[in-house]
Motif scaffolding. Structure first.
Motif, PDB file in Angstrom:
ATOM      1  N   ARG A 201      -4.810   7.557 -46.668  1.00  0.00           N
ATOM      2  CA  ARG A 201      -5.986   6.846 -47.176  1.00  0.00           C
ATOM      3  C   ARG A 201      -5.571   6.019 -48.372  1.00  0.00           C
ATOM      4  O   ARG A 201      -5.016   6.524 -49.333  1.00  0.00           O
ATOM      5  N   ARG A 202      -5.860   4.744 -48.307  1.00  0.00           N
ATOM      6  CA  ARG A 202      -5.522   3.850 -49.410  1.00  0.00           C
ATOM      7  C   ARG A 202      -6.712   3.790 -50.356  1.00  0.00           C
ATOM      8  O   ARG A 202      -7.795   3.377 -49.973  1.00  0.00           O
ATOM      9  N   THR A 203      -6.506   4.212 -51.577  1.00  0.00           N
ATOM     10  CA  THR A 203      -7.603   4.225 -52.542  1.00  0.00           C
ATOM     11  C   THR A 203      -7.591   3.007 -53.451  1.00  0.00           C
ATOM     12  O   THR A 203      -8.636   2.588 -53.917  1.00  0.00           O
TER      13      THR A 203
ATOM     14  N   PRO B 261      -7.307  -0.994 -54.367  1.00  0.00           N
ATOM     15  CA  PRO B 261      -7.691  -2.198 -53.620  1.00  0.00           C
ATOM     16  C   PRO B 261      -6.476  -3.044 -53.227  1.00  0.00           C
ATOM     17  O   PRO B 261      -5.416  -2.953 -53.835  1.00  0.00           O
ATOM     18  N   HIS B 262      -6.661  -3.857 -52.204  1.00  0.00           N
ATOM     19  CA  HIS B 262      -5.634  -4.804 -51.783  1.00  0.00           C
ATOM     20  C   HIS B 262      -5.713  -5.996 -52.732  1.00  0.00           C
ATOM     21  O   HIS B 262      -6.798  -6.449 -53.081  1.00  0.00           O
TER      22      HIS B 262
ATOM     23  N   SER C 213     -11.390  -4.151 -51.232  1.00  0.00           N
ATOM     24  CA  SER C 213     -11.170  -2.799 -50.722  1.00  0.00           C
ATOM     25  C   SER C 213     -10.876  -2.852 -49.220  1.00  0.00           C
ATOM     26  O   SER C 213     -11.055  -3.881 -48.574  1.00  0.00           O
ATOM     27  N   SER C 214     -10.447  -1.744 -48.675  1.00  0.00           N
ATOM     28  CA  SER C 214     -10.164  -1.691 -47.238  1.00  0.00           C
ATOM     29  C   SER C 214     -11.432  -1.923 -46.420  1.00  0.00           C
ATOM     30  O   SER C 214     -11.407  -2.640 -45.418  1.00  0.00           O
ATOM     31  N   ARG C 215     -12.542  -1.363 -46.842  1.00  0.00           N
ATOM     32  CA  ARG C 215     -13.810  -1.575 -46.136  1.00  0.00           C
ATOM     33  C   ARG C 215     -14.248  -3.034 -46.219  1.00  0.00           C
ATOM     34  O   ARG C 215     -14.761  -3.602 -45.265  1.00  0.00           O
TER      35      ARG C 215
ATOM     36  N   LEU D  18     -12.243  -5.576 -46.519  1.00  0.00           N
ATOM     37  CA  LEU D  18     -11.332  -6.334 -45.662  1.00  0.00           C
ATOM     38  C   LEU D  18     -11.760  -6.254 -44.206  1.00  0.00           C
ATOM     39  O   LEU D  18     -11.742  -7.258 -43.485  1.00  0.00           O
ATOM     40  N   ILE D  19     -12.195  -5.088 -43.769  1.00  0.00           N
ATOM     41  CA  ILE D  19     -12.688  -4.920 -42.397  1.00  0.00           C
ATOM     42  C   ILE D  19     -13.978  -5.727 -42.197  1.00  0.00           C
ATOM     43  O   ILE D  19     -14.171  -6.375 -41.166  1.00  0.00           O
TER      44      ILE D  19
END
Length: 68
Positions: free
Chosen positions: A9-11, A13-14, A34-36, A38-39
């Motif tokens: 799990r990446r916590t 941010p990108h 964040s990953s969410r 980005l999706i």
């Protein structure tokens, strides 16, 4: 023992940054998501790209003769 690996799990941010220089013009941009997020952006772009094809297809087809 099993060698099953759990997803990581990446916590954090990108992050991405861009520096652009073209003659006298220069620009810098940074983004953090964040990953969410980005999706979500990927889903929105996919929806836009998938909706363009039918719009162009309908707008460029020839009208039936009875409407001319």
């Amino acid at each position: 023992m099993s060698d099953t690996q759990l997803p990581v799990r990446r916590t954090e941010p990108h992050r991405a940054s861009l520096k652009l220089r073209c003659g006298p013009f220069s620009s810098e941009a940074e983004i953090e998501i964040s990953s969410r997020g980005l999706i979500a952006v990927g889903a929105l772009v996919s929806g836009i790209l998938l909706s363009v094809v039918p719009i162009i297809w309908v707008s460029t087809r020839k009208a039936p003769r009875r409407w001319m």
